[in-house]
Motif scaffolding. Structure first.
Motif, PDB file in Angstrom:
ATOM      1  N   LEU A  30       0.803  -1.077   0.012  1.00  0.00           N
ATOM      2  CA  LEU A  30       0.090   0.081   0.081  1.00  0.00           C
ATOM      3  C   LEU A  30       0.840   1.268  -0.010  1.00  0.00           C
ATOM      4  O   LEU A  30       2.125   1.156   0.365  1.00  0.00           O
ATOM      5  N   ASN A  31       0.273   2.344  -0.326  1.00  0.00           N
ATOM      6  CA  ASN A  31       0.996   3.569  -0.194  1.00  0.00           C
ATOM      7  C   ASN A  31       0.127   4.466   0.804  1.00  0.00           C
ATOM      8  O   ASN A  31      -1.144   4.626   0.690  1.00  0.00           O
ATOM      9  N   VAL A  32       0.974   4.722   2.002  1.00  0.00           N
ATOM     10  CA  VAL A  32       0.202   5.374   3.333  1.00  0.00           C
ATOM     11  C   VAL A  32       0.798   6.692   3.236  1.00  0.00           C
ATOM     12  O   VAL A  32       2.080   6.811   3.041  1.00  0.00           O
ATOM     13  N   SER A  33      -0.054   7.950   3.613  1.00  0.00           N
ATOM     14  CA  SER A  33       0.354   8.938   3.563  1.00  0.00           C
ATOM     15  C   SER A  33       0.057   9.521   5.125  1.00  0.00           C
ATOM     16  O   SER A  33      -1.230   9.224   5.626  1.00  0.00           O
ATOM     17  N   TRP A  34       0.654  10.101   5.878  1.00  0.00           N
ATOM     18  CA  TRP A  34       0.442  10.624   7.421  1.00  0.00           C
ATOM     19  C   TRP A  34       1.114  11.822   7.575  1.00  0.00           C
ATOM     20  O   TRP A  34       1.856  12.364   6.937  1.00  0.00           O
ATOM     21  N   CYS A  35       0.388  12.502   8.570  1.00  0.00           N
ATOM     22  CA  CYS A  35       0.899  13.872   9.095  1.00  0.00           C
ATOM     23  C   CYS A  35       1.859  13.538  10.181  1.00  0.00           C
ATOM     24  O   CYS A  35       1.864  12.858  11.123  1.00  0.00           O
ATOM     25  N   VAL A  36       3.058  14.621   9.926  1.00  0.00           N
ATOM     26  CA  VAL A  36       4.316  14.517  11.071  1.00  0.00           C
ATOM     27  C   VAL A  36       4.277  15.941  11.663  1.00  0.00           C
ATOM     28  O   VAL A  36       4.319  17.015  10.673  1.00  0.00           O
ATOM     29  N   SER A  37       3.718  16.241  12.966  1.00  0.00           N
ATOM     30  CA  SER A  37       3.769  17.602  13.581  1.00  0.00           C
ATOM     31  C   SER A  37       5.099  17.849  14.220  1.00  0.00           C
ATOM     32  O   SER A  37       5.778  16.873  14.399  1.00  0.00           O
ATOM     33  N   PHE A  38       5.564  19.254  14.021  1.00  0.00           N
ATOM     34  CA  PHE A  38       6.573  19.790  14.588  1.00  0.00           C
ATOM     35  C   PHE A  38       6.040  20.782  15.480  1.00  0.00           C
ATOM     36  O   PHE A  38       5.046  21.379  15.453  1.00  0.00           O
ATOM     37  N   GLU A  39       6.983  20.839  16.493  1.00  0.00           N
ATOM     38  CA  GLU A  39       6.643  21.844  17.745  1.00  0.00           C
ATOM     39  C   GLU A  39       6.365  23.179  17.257  1.00  0.00           C
ATOM     40  O   GLU A  39       7.337  23.920  16.382  1.00  0.00           O
TER      41      GLU A  39
END
Length: 83
Positions: A30-39
């Protein structure tokens, strides 16, 4: 996603979970996209292809692996899944 923003509907999240579990059972990528938060910032979107090796329901995360890397992804941060 609703109106092109980063909000994922419950129906989309259910579809993502079905595809993630199916990838683990049937061993397809699968191709999975996700959010990575920065402070202090909104964050970035990351994307990776691979096969689901593990679903951890207690920690609410999945392990995605391909030939070069293995990555744990928090379920709540997943934005999109494509087979």
């Amino acid at each position: 996603m609703a109106n092109g923003d980063l909000e994922v509907t419950d129906k989309e999240r259910e579809a993502f979970m079905y595809m993630l579990r199916d990838s683990g059972r049937e061993n397809y990528p699968l191709n999975v996209s996700w959010c990575v938060s920065f402070e202090g910032e909104r964050g970035n979107t990351c994307s990776m292809w691979g096969v689901v090796k593990w679903v951890d329901p207690k920690a609410r995360r999945v392990q995605l692996a391909n030939q070069t890397i293995s990555q744990w992804i928090e379920m709540e941060k997943i934005l999109n899944v494509h087979a």
